[in-house]
Design a protein around this motif. Structure first.
Motif, PDB file in Angstrom:
ATOM      1  N   VAL A 158       8.481   1.180  -2.145  1.00  0.00           N
ATOM      2  CA  VAL A 158       7.445  -0.139  -2.646  1.00  0.00           C
ATOM      3  C   VAL A 158       7.786   0.105  -4.197  1.00  0.00           C
ATOM      4  N   SER A 159       8.722   1.539  -4.689  1.00  0.00           N
ATOM      5  CA  SER A 159       8.301   1.288  -6.051  1.00  0.00           C
ATOM      6  C   SER A 159       9.136   0.378  -7.121  1.00  0.00           C
ATOM      7  N   LEU A 174       1.208  -4.700  -3.700  1.00  0.00           N
ATOM      8  CA  LEU A 174       1.686  -3.795  -3.996  1.00  0.00           C
ATOM      9  C   LEU A 174       0.374  -3.319  -4.979  1.00  0.00           C
ATOM     10  N   GLU A 219      -0.126   0.855  -4.181  1.00  0.00           N
ATOM     11  CA  GLU A 219      -0.466   1.702  -5.586  1.00  0.00           C
ATOM     12  C   GLU A 219      -2.371   2.652  -5.206  1.00  0.00           C
ATOM     13  N   TYR A 278       3.366 -11.120  -4.276  1.00  0.00           N
ATOM     14  CA  TYR A 278       3.317  -9.833  -3.453  1.00  0.00           C
ATOM     15  C   TYR A 278       2.647  -9.371  -4.187  1.00  0.00           C
ATOM     16  N   ARG A 279       1.950  -9.287  -5.168  1.00  0.00           N
ATOM     17  CA  ARG A 279       1.351  -8.089  -6.273  1.00  0.00           C
ATOM     18  C   ARG A 279       0.316  -7.550  -5.913  1.00  0.00           C
ATOM     19  N   LYS A 317       7.900  -6.176 -10.140  1.00  0.00           N
ATOM     20  CA  LYS A 317       5.722  -6.335  -9.966  1.00  0.00           C
ATOM     21  C   LYS A 317       5.688  -7.766 -10.700  1.00  0.00           C
TER      22      LYS A 317
END
Length: 439
Positions: free
Chosen positions: A136-137, A150, A154, A146-147, A141
């Motif tokens: 996912v990194s 994410l 995080e 999809y923010r 972003k």
């Protein structure tokens, strides 16, 4: 409130059932995890009716279709982590430590495998958590689609108790004390965070699977608008399961809310109507649609009458079953619901005169509900001629039959107007049925 399609509609369009041959659910059944498959089933059972939610979901799928990703886990290895995190840890640190020590003692005196299994589960969980974070990194972003997910991921990894995890090298074995520490951490201290992370992984699994199907099948992502717009525009709509399917354009709105179809048997009317219904359903799910372009106003539900069976147990003939189906739809329309209604060959279970009268009166009455959209077909072309003289808000189209000598060829392309094709007797003669009977 979700977009609604009753059981008859689901059966007509073959929507549900991952294990059902040629179903739409089977077409999209490429999720890797068991939880991802369950989430996909839930999406199929609960389409959306909020345009913002629909567009947000379709934007998310589009985001993943541009990345061309593969899911970072196999089903088997992810099941190890999922089952481990879902199991009961046994309560507080003392209880969990006692359980781990007991398993270690049994391993030594009775060659028991429980401690070895627990150790492998902890190691696999650490490995997969690291792999997932690395995966996912790399996701962009900047895209809003999809923010939120994410940021939630995080936040979980930023938990103080997980700071040691990032970038941790692969470890083959842990001491008993470390097994106790990590087992307590994953299944007790961070249980809520791990459950949330698992759900986010299921969601990612579905996103990648749906996006992959959209790319492979060359589907588009529809744009949803509010109910007040009452429109449905689509370019090159086709049936998503058929190979080499022919696409057609269609446009319905407040001023033209009825598509009235005619055409010979085998010309493709039923397939076209099923394509229309499936497109509407998938669009309300936010899933990719079998078309080049689509925009639509959200509706409350979808009702079809394509393969209405008789009911011998209830004593219903085919005609009476059709009547009850039309009555059910009439009740829903009368309740001021915004619906898409698809009727394939109304009242084919009765004589031509009754079918003519009923199709004419029912179609005309339904069409006055301008908040609904209708697709209606018939063999009785005279109904279309009468409606064309009485209604200015219909669109009349047919699927032509081209005769090549005495052999019919079907173009499957919508043409404006009302069909005048009469090939029934030609097909009967071509099959030699009369000769068989007479001989």
């Amino acid at each position: 409130m979700n977009f609604y399609a009753d059981k008859q509609t689901q059966e007509d369009l073959n929507l549900l059932g991952r294990y059902k041959n040629n179903s739409i659910a089977q077409l999209f059944d490429e999720a890797i995890t068991a939880g991802g498959k369950k989430l996909m089933d839930k999406m199929f059972q609960q389409p959306l009716s909020d345009p913002i939610a629909i567009n947000q979901r379709s934007d998310t799928f589009r985001y993943f279709s541009e990345l061309l990703l593969s899911f970072p886990f196999t089903a088997v290895e992810f099941a190890v982590m999922e089952d481990y995190l879902a199991s009961d840890g046994g309560g507080n640190l003392l209880q969990m430590a006692s359980g781990v020590i007991y398993k270690k003692i049994l391993q030594g005196i009775a060659n028991d495998s429980d401690f070895e299994l627990l150790q492998s589960e902890v190691l696999k969980t650490i490995e997969l958590l690291n792999r997932f974070y690395a995966f996912v990194s790399l996701l962009p972003k900047s895209n809003l689609a999809y923010r939120d997910q994410l940021e939630r991921i995080e936040k979980i990894y930023a938990h103080p108790s997980l700071q040691w995890l990032r970038g941790k090298p692969e470890i083959l074995v842990f001491s008993v004390s470390k097994i106790i520490r990590f087992d307590y951490l994953f299944r007790y201290v961070l249980r809520e965070q791990m459950n949330e992370l698992i759900e986010l992984i299921f969601d990612l699994d579905v996103c990648i699977a749906v996006a992959r199907i959209g790319i492979k099948k060359n589907f588009c992502y529809a744009r949803a608008f509010g109910k007040e717009k009452n429109t449905m525009k689509v370019k090159r709509l086709f049936h998503p399961v058929l190979e080499h399917a022919i696409g057609n354009d269609s446009c319905l709105d407040q001023d033209h809310n009825v598509l009235f179809l005619t055409g010979a048997n085998m010309a493709g009317k039923s397939t076209l109507m099923k394509s229309f219904g499936i497109g509407i359903y998938l669009a309300h799910m936010g899933f990719p649609v079998a078309a080049d372009h689509m925009e639509f106003s959200v509706k409350d539900g979808l009702y079809t009458s394509i393969n209405v069976p008789d009911n011998l147990d209830m004593g219903y003939s085919h005609f009476y079953a059709e009547v009850l189906r039309v009555k059910k739809v009439a009740e829903e329309v009368a309740a001021s619901k915004n619906l898409v209604v698809i009727f394939d060959e109304l009242f084919k279970g009765t004589n031509v005169k009754d079918a003519y009268d009923a199709t004419l009166s029912i179609t005309e009455a339904f069409s006055e509900n301008r908040n609904c959209l209708f697709v209606i077909s018939t063999h009785i072309v005279e109904v279309g001629e009468d409606l064309r003289g009485r209604c200015d808000h219909f669109k009349f189209a047919y699927l032509p039959t081209v005769m090549e000598g005495v052999v019919p060829r079907y173009t499957y392309k919508l043409t404006e107007g009302i069909s005048q094709d009469r090939q029934g007797m030609i097909i009967i003669k071509n099959e030699g049925i009369l000769d068989l009977i007479q001989s």
